[in-house]
Design a protein around this motif. Structure first.
Motif, PDB file in Angstrom:
ATOM      1  N   GLY A 455       0.812  -1.209   0.000  1.00  0.00           N
ATOM      2  CA  GLY A 455       0.000   0.000   0.000  1.00  0.00           C
ATOM      3  C   GLY A 455       0.841   1.252   0.000  1.00  0.00           C
ATOM      4  N   MET A 456       1.873   1.261   0.816  1.00  0.00           N
ATOM      5  CA  MET A 456       2.736   2.443   0.870  1.00  0.00           C
ATOM      6  C   MET A 456       3.518   2.619  -0.429  1.00  0.00           C
ATOM      7  SD  MET A 456       2.018   4.055   3.468  1.00  0.00           S
ATOM      8  CE  MET A 456       3.302   5.303   3.306  1.00  0.00           C
ATOM      9  N   ALA A 457       3.887   1.492  -1.028  1.00  0.00           N
ATOM     10  CA  ALA A 457       4.589   1.582  -2.308  1.00  0.00           C
ATOM     11  C   ALA A 457       3.676   2.202  -3.370  1.00  0.00           C
ATOM     12  CB  ALA A 457       5.048   0.188  -2.752  1.00  0.00           C
ATOM     13  N   ALA A 467      -3.543   2.158  -3.231  1.00  0.00           N
ATOM     14  CA  ALA A 467      -2.920   2.175  -1.908  1.00  0.00           C
ATOM     15  C   ALA A 467      -3.977   2.034  -0.816  1.00  0.00           C
ATOM     16  CB  ALA A 467      -2.144   3.481  -1.713  1.00  0.00           C
ATOM     17  N   LEU A 468      -5.077   2.766  -0.969  1.00  0.00           N
ATOM     18  CA  LEU A 468      -6.135   2.723   0.038  1.00  0.00           C
ATOM     19  C   LEU A 468      -6.775   1.341   0.111  1.00  0.00           C
ATOM     20  CD1 LEU A 468      -7.702   4.344   2.124  1.00  0.00           C
ATOM     21  CD2 LEU A 468      -9.345   4.946   0.335  1.00  0.00           C
ATOM     22  N   LEU A 469      -6.955   0.699  -1.027  1.00  0.00           N
ATOM     23  CA  LEU A 469      -7.536  -0.644  -1.034  1.00  0.00           C
ATOM     24  C   LEU A 469      -6.679  -1.620  -0.216  1.00  0.00           C
ATOM     25  CD1 LEU A 469      -8.672  -1.055  -4.762  1.00  0.00           C
ATOM     26  CD2 LEU A 469     -10.153  -0.798  -2.755  1.00  0.00           C
ATOM     27  N   LEU A 470      -5.370  -1.554  -0.418  1.00  0.00           N
ATOM     28  CA  LEU A 470      -4.464  -2.461   0.277  1.00  0.00           C
ATOM     29  C   LEU A 470      -4.377  -2.138   1.766  1.00  0.00           C
ATOM     30  CD1 LEU A 470      -1.714  -2.496  -2.470  1.00  0.00           C
ATOM     31  CD2 LEU A 470      -3.002  -4.513  -1.709  1.00  0.00           C
ATOM     32  N   LEU A 471      -4.268  -0.858   2.094  1.00  0.00           N
ATOM     33  CA  LEU A 471      -4.132  -0.446   3.489  1.00  0.00           C
ATOM     34  C   LEU A 471      -5.429  -0.699   4.271  1.00  0.00           C
ATOM     35  CD1 LEU A 471      -2.117   2.824   2.848  1.00  0.00           C
ATOM     36  CD2 LEU A 471      -1.273   0.768   3.997  1.00  0.00           C
ATOM     37  N   ARG A 472      -6.543  -0.465   3.608  1.00  0.00           N
ATOM     38  CA  ARG A 472      -7.821  -0.741   4.275  1.00  0.00           C
ATOM     39  C   ARG A 472      -7.947  -2.219   4.597  1.00  0.00           C
ATOM     40  NH1 ARG A 472     -12.206  -3.103   2.634  1.00  0.00           N
ATOM     41  NH2 ARG A 472     -14.157  -2.787   3.814  1.00  0.00           N
ATOM     42  N   PHE A 475      -6.119  -2.798   7.663  1.00  0.00           N
ATOM     43  CA  PHE A 475      -6.800  -2.099   8.753  1.00  0.00           C
ATOM     44  C   PHE A 475      -7.981  -2.913   9.286  1.00  0.00           C
ATOM     45  CE2 PHE A 475     -10.285   0.817   9.977  1.00  0.00           C
ATOM     46  CZ  PHE A 475      -9.690   1.440  11.069  1.00  0.00           C
ATOM     47  N   MET A 476      -8.662  -3.657   8.425  1.00  0.00           N
ATOM     48  CA  MET A 476      -9.815  -4.439   8.847  1.00  0.00           C
ATOM     49  C   MET A 476      -9.446  -5.479   9.909  1.00  0.00           C
ATOM     50  SD  MET A 476     -12.740  -3.641   7.371  1.00  0.00           S
ATOM     51  CE  MET A 476     -12.212  -1.979   7.798  1.00  0.00           C
ATOM     52  N   PHE A 477      -8.220  -5.933   9.898  1.00  0.00           N
ATOM     53  CA  PHE A 477      -7.788  -6.954  10.845  1.00  0.00           C
ATOM     54  C   PHE A 477      -6.940  -6.385  11.984  1.00  0.00           C
ATOM     55  CE2 PHE A 477      -8.592  -9.207   6.887  1.00  0.00           C
ATOM     56  CZ  PHE A 477      -9.353 -10.285   7.317  1.00  0.00           C
ATOM     57  N   MET A 478      -6.383  -5.193  11.800  1.00  0.00           N
ATOM     58  CA  MET A 478      -5.492  -4.626  12.812  1.00  0.00           C
ATOM     59  C   MET A 478      -5.716  -3.116  12.925  1.00  0.00           C
ATOM     60  SD  MET A 478      -1.392  -5.307  13.005  1.00  0.00           S
ATOM     61  CE  MET A 478      -0.541  -5.352  14.582  1.00  0.00           C
ATOM     62  N   PRO A 479      -6.910  -2.708  13.357  1.00  0.00           N
ATOM     63  CA  PRO A 479      -7.253  -1.287  13.337  1.00  0.00           C
ATOM     64  C   PRO A 479      -6.516  -0.437  14.367  1.00  0.00           C
ATOM     65  CG  PRO A 479      -8.997  -2.565  14.360  1.00  0.00           C
ATOM     66  CD  PRO A 479      -8.037  -3.549  13.788  1.00  0.00           C
ATOM     67  N   CYS A 480      -6.055  -1.057  15.461  1.00  0.00           N
ATOM     68  CA  CYS A 480      -5.431  -0.263  16.520  1.00  0.00           C
ATOM     69  C   CYS A 480      -3.906  -0.254  16.425  1.00  0.00           C
ATOM     70  CB  CYS A 480      -5.881  -0.768  17.887  1.00  0.00           C
ATOM     71  SG  CYS A 480      -7.619  -0.426  18.217  1.00  0.00           S
ATOM     72  N   ASN A 481      -3.403  -0.277  15.203  1.00  0.00           N
ATOM     73  CA  ASN A 481      -1.966  -0.147  14.973  1.00  0.00           C
ATOM     74  C   ASN A 481      -1.716   1.249  14.414  1.00  0.00           C
ATOM     75  OD1 ASN A 481       0.463  -0.295  12.962  1.00  0.00           O
ATOM     76  ND2 ASN A 481       0.752  -2.029  14.342  1.00  0.00           N
ATOM     77  N   ALA A 482      -1.080   2.105  15.228  1.00  0.00           N
ATOM     78  CA  ALA A 482      -0.954   3.522  14.876  1.00  0.00           C
ATOM     79  C   ALA A 482      -0.260   3.735  13.533  1.00  0.00           C
ATOM     80  CB  ALA A 482      -0.205   4.263  15.984  1.00  0.00           C
ATOM     81  N   ALA A 483       0.855   3.052  13.282  1.00  0.00           N
ATOM     82  CA  ALA A 483       1.599   3.239  12.036  1.00  0.00           C
ATOM     83  C   ALA A 483       0.736   2.890  10.830  1.00  0.00           C
ATOM     84  CB  ALA A 483       2.869   2.400  12.058  1.00  0.00           C
ATOM     85  N   LEU A 484      -0.003   1.799  10.930  1.00  0.00           N
ATOM     86  CA  LEU A 484      -0.874   1.373   9.844  1.00  0.00           C
ATOM     87  C   LEU A 484      -1.986   2.395   9.587  1.00  0.00           C
ATOM     88  CD1 LEU A 484      -1.940  -0.688   7.786  1.00  0.00           C
ATOM     89  CD2 LEU A 484      -3.028  -1.908   9.680  1.00  0.00           C
ATOM     90  N   VAL A 485      -2.600   2.876  10.666  1.00  0.00           N
ATOM     91  CA  VAL A 485      -3.688   3.849  10.523  1.00  0.00           C
ATOM     92  C   VAL A 485      -3.170   5.136   9.892  1.00  0.00           C
ATOM     93  CG1 VAL A 485      -5.417   5.225  11.742  1.00  0.00           C
ATOM     94  CG2 VAL A 485      -4.961   2.883  12.465  1.00  0.00           C
ATOM     95  N   LEU A 486      -1.998   5.563  10.297  1.00  0.00           N
ATOM     96  CA  LEU A 486      -1.418   6.783   9.725  1.00  0.00           C
ATOM     97  C   LEU A 486      -1.135   6.616   8.237  1.00  0.00           C
ATOM     98  CD1 LEU A 486       0.952   7.759  12.660  1.00  0.00           C
ATOM     99  CD2 LEU A 486      -1.068   9.031  11.907  1.00  0.00           C
ATOM    100  N   ASN A 487      -0.711   5.414   7.860  1.00  0.00           N
ATOM    101  CA  ASN A 487      -0.488   5.149   6.436  1.00  0.00           C
ATOM    102  C   ASN A 487      -1.797   5.268   5.652  1.00  0.00           C
ATOM    103  OD1 ASN A 487       2.215   4.681   6.889  1.00  0.00           O
ATOM    104  ND2 ASN A 487       2.024   2.444   6.908  1.00  0.00           N
ATOM    105  N   MET A 488      -2.874   4.761   6.245  1.00  0.00           N
ATOM    106  CA  MET A 488      -4.165   4.823   5.564  1.00  0.00           C
ATOM    107  C   MET A 488      -4.669   6.263   5.501  1.00  0.00           C
ATOM    108  SD  MET A 488      -7.484   2.385   6.056  1.00  0.00           S
ATOM    109  CE  MET A 488      -8.112   3.132   7.555  1.00  0.00           C
ATOM    110  N   GLN A 490      -2.806   8.819   5.275  1.00  0.00           N
ATOM    111  CA  GLN A 490      -1.994   9.457   4.229  1.00  0.00           C
ATOM    112  C   GLN A 490      -2.603   9.199   2.853  1.00  0.00           C
ATOM    113  OE1 GLN A 490       2.264   8.766   4.416  1.00  0.00           O
ATOM    114  NE2 GLN A 490       2.458   8.906   2.181  1.00  0.00           N
ATOM    115  N   ALA A 491      -3.042   7.947   2.625  1.00  0.00           N
ATOM    116  CA  ALA A 491      -3.677   7.627   1.338  1.00  0.00           C
ATOM    117  C   ALA A 491      -4.982   8.411   1.189  1.00  0.00           C
ATOM    118  CB  ALA A 491      -3.929   6.127   1.249  1.00  0.00           C
TER     119      ALA A 491
END
Length: 538
Positions: A455-457, A467-472, A475-488, A490-491
């Motif tokens: 997603g970041m790539a 990117a949003l499709l991949l990051l989302r 996110f569906m499985f790990m919503p409370c991960n700050a780095a992941l949420v910030l990446n989403m 950003q998208a």
């Protein structure tokens, strides 16, 4: 009469018979025999609370109890919940000859069967015989209730060596004790000794089961295929043949045996559970959803209704919701919540509360109610000691979603070490399910960082939508991960404001509030907020 009327005067008896004239007639016979404390009910639904509250010495039940459970299924439920007194005699009645279980004495089997019509003398003879056998085996049953197999074997040895009317039953129980404790070679030897003397159906089946547990699959299959020709043992042979094929990974062959078993016994609960497991193991989750929906519709208002139908359907719909596109997510999540809410109150008890609670918490996470989910999770810490594979995975996924990776890993470790209590069809399904769920979760753990990196790539390459499709998806499985949420986020900041993306943006911002954030995360969030469309921040 074998016993005096004074013997029966002090005994408590429960009579289950749905036909009023027949019920009155049998009650008259029982009074003639000497019973005074007689409780009568029409079906298993009325009988269950009485069986829980009162310690009966005898239960006399008609096989056909109208809609719902028959008497044999009612007895099985009583045995599984350890509601029967060790000394209680359970007698089946029927106007037609009935086939009793061939293997499974260890789990509990009715003490006798009497064919209608009968006289009070025939009834007393059957009751007295059951009481005599139960009395002689009382210490054995007490040891088995405590799963003290060594003590049971000592008692059984004495009964077998006595060479009397109880010796054959003791020999049969001894073989099943050896199977239960894992002494498969000793059990096989004992069954072979019995069959050399006389070709009992239970010994033939036991021999095949012992061979199965020793991984002698070809020998077990050959033995079980031959037993399919015998009507009195065919259902058990089909059940164990399905186990043989499941252990070998021959799921299509196992499913065929289960279909045939359900043709003979349409309400065979374990066979239904196994059939649904086969669909999952064969990679057919959509078909499994339809299967559970069919069972719920078919048995909802009967004695065959089970909480597991609703839990299994809810889990599958949650999985589908997590993997669905944004447009389909809300609808599937709603269906999952409705499936859980549809479970009748009568099925709620101390055994189902934990599963209900963790599934509600998983739904809350996906609804964006992180605070509620965390509160519920705090009340479920005891689930780290759970033993059911599905419940362990539910709790692992809940804690993982809430950012408690340590608790999630502890559940996965228990899932990896899972060992079913029984080696029968239910145990076989539990073991295969545990292995499947563990593999599925480990693959997901590998996929989440891959989705994040890909997603970041895509985001860095200017493809924000992909990117949003991949990051989302991550996110569906790990919503409370700050780095992941910030990446989403950003998208999202790289895309035009959209009402269709508003729920996702709100969920991400809410999840971020409940995520552990480093100083770098805080700084990055401060930089991202001004770049997000105002629609998402209102």
């Amino acid at each position: 009469m074998i016993f005096q009327t004074s013997f029966y005067k002090s005994k408590k008896l429960l009579l289950i018979e749905d036909c009023e004239p027949v019920r009155a007639s049998i009650k008259g016979m029982l009074q003639q025999i000497g019973f005074e404390d007689i409780t009568t009910v029409t079906d298993a639904v009325q009988a269950m609370p009485l069986a829980k509250a009162d310690g009966f010495d005898f239960i006399l039940a008609d096989f056909d109890l109208g809609p719902g459970q028959d008497a044999l299924q009612f007895f099985t439920e009583l045995s599984q919940q350890a509601l029967l007194r060790v000394g209680c005699c359970f007698i089946l009645m029927s106007a037609e000859p009935r086939r009793l279980p061939v293997l499974g004495v260890l789990k509990g089997a009715p003490d006798g069967f009497i064919l209608k019509p009968f006289s009070y003398l025939e009834l007393e003879k059957r009751l007295a015989k059951a009481w005599n056998n139960r009395s002689k085996l009382r210490k054995v049953y007490q040891a088995l209730r405590q799963q003290d197999y060594k003590a049971a074997q000592l008692e059984l040895d004495q009964l077998i060596n006595a060479v009397n009317a109880t010796s054959l039953q003791a020999l049969r129980i001894m073989a099943e004790v050896l199977l239960a404790e894992g002494s498969y070679a000793a059990a096989l030897k004992l069954y072979e000794q019995v069959t050399q003397q006389r070709d009992f159906s239970w010994a033939q089946l036991g021999k095949a089961v012992a061979e199965l547990q020793l991984a002698e699959y070809q020998m077990a299959e050959t033995q079980l295929l031959s037993l399919l020709e015998q009507d009195d043992i065919r259902p058990e042979a089909l059940q164990w043949l399905a186990c043989v094929y499941m252990r070998q990974g021959r799921f299509d062959a196992a499913a065929k045996q289960l279909n045939e078993l359900l043709r003979l016994q349409s309400s065979h609960i374990t066979a239904h559970y196994a059939s649904a497991c086969m669909l999952l193991l064969q990679g057919q989750p959509d078909a499994a959803v339809k299967y559970w929906q069919k069972l719920i519709q078919q048995y909802r208002f009967s004695g065959f209704d089970r909480a597991e139908y609703y839990f299994s359907l809810c889990r599958l719909l949650l999985e589908q919701a997590q993997r669905a596109a944004q447009a389909e997510f809300a609808g599937l999540l709603k269906k999952a919540a409705e499936a859980l809410a549809a479970m009748p109150q009568k099925l709620s008890n101390e055994h189902t509360e934990a599963a209900q609670a963790v599934l509600r918490a998983r739904i809350s996470v996906l609804q964006g109610n992180i605070a509620d989910a965390k509160q519920q999770c705090g009340l479920l810490s005891a689930l780290t000691e759970a033993t059911e594979p599905e419940l362990l995975l539910d709790y692992a996924r809940l804690t993982f979603a809430l950012g408690d990776v340590k608790a999630a890993d502890a559940c996965l470790a228990r899932l990896k070490a899972f060992s079913p209590v029984t080696a029968d069809l239910a145990g076989c399904c539990q073991r295969l399910t545990a292995q499947f769920l563990l593999q599925q979760e480990l693959q997901l753990r590998e996929q989440i960082p891959a989705w994040n990196q890909q997603g970041m790539a895509q985001a860095q390459g200017g493809n924000a939508e992909q990117a949003l499709l991949l990051l989302r998806q991550a996110f569906m499985f790990m919503p409370c991960n700050a780095a992941l949420v910030l990446n989403m986020l950003q998208a999202l900041s790289q895309l035009p404001a959209s009402k269709s993306l508003l729920p996702l943006a709100k969920s991400a911002l809410t999840a971020l509030e409940f995520s552990s954030k480093t100083a770098a995360n805080q700084q990055r969030l401060a930089q991202l907020l001004p770049a997000l469309p105002a629609l998402y921040l209102d």
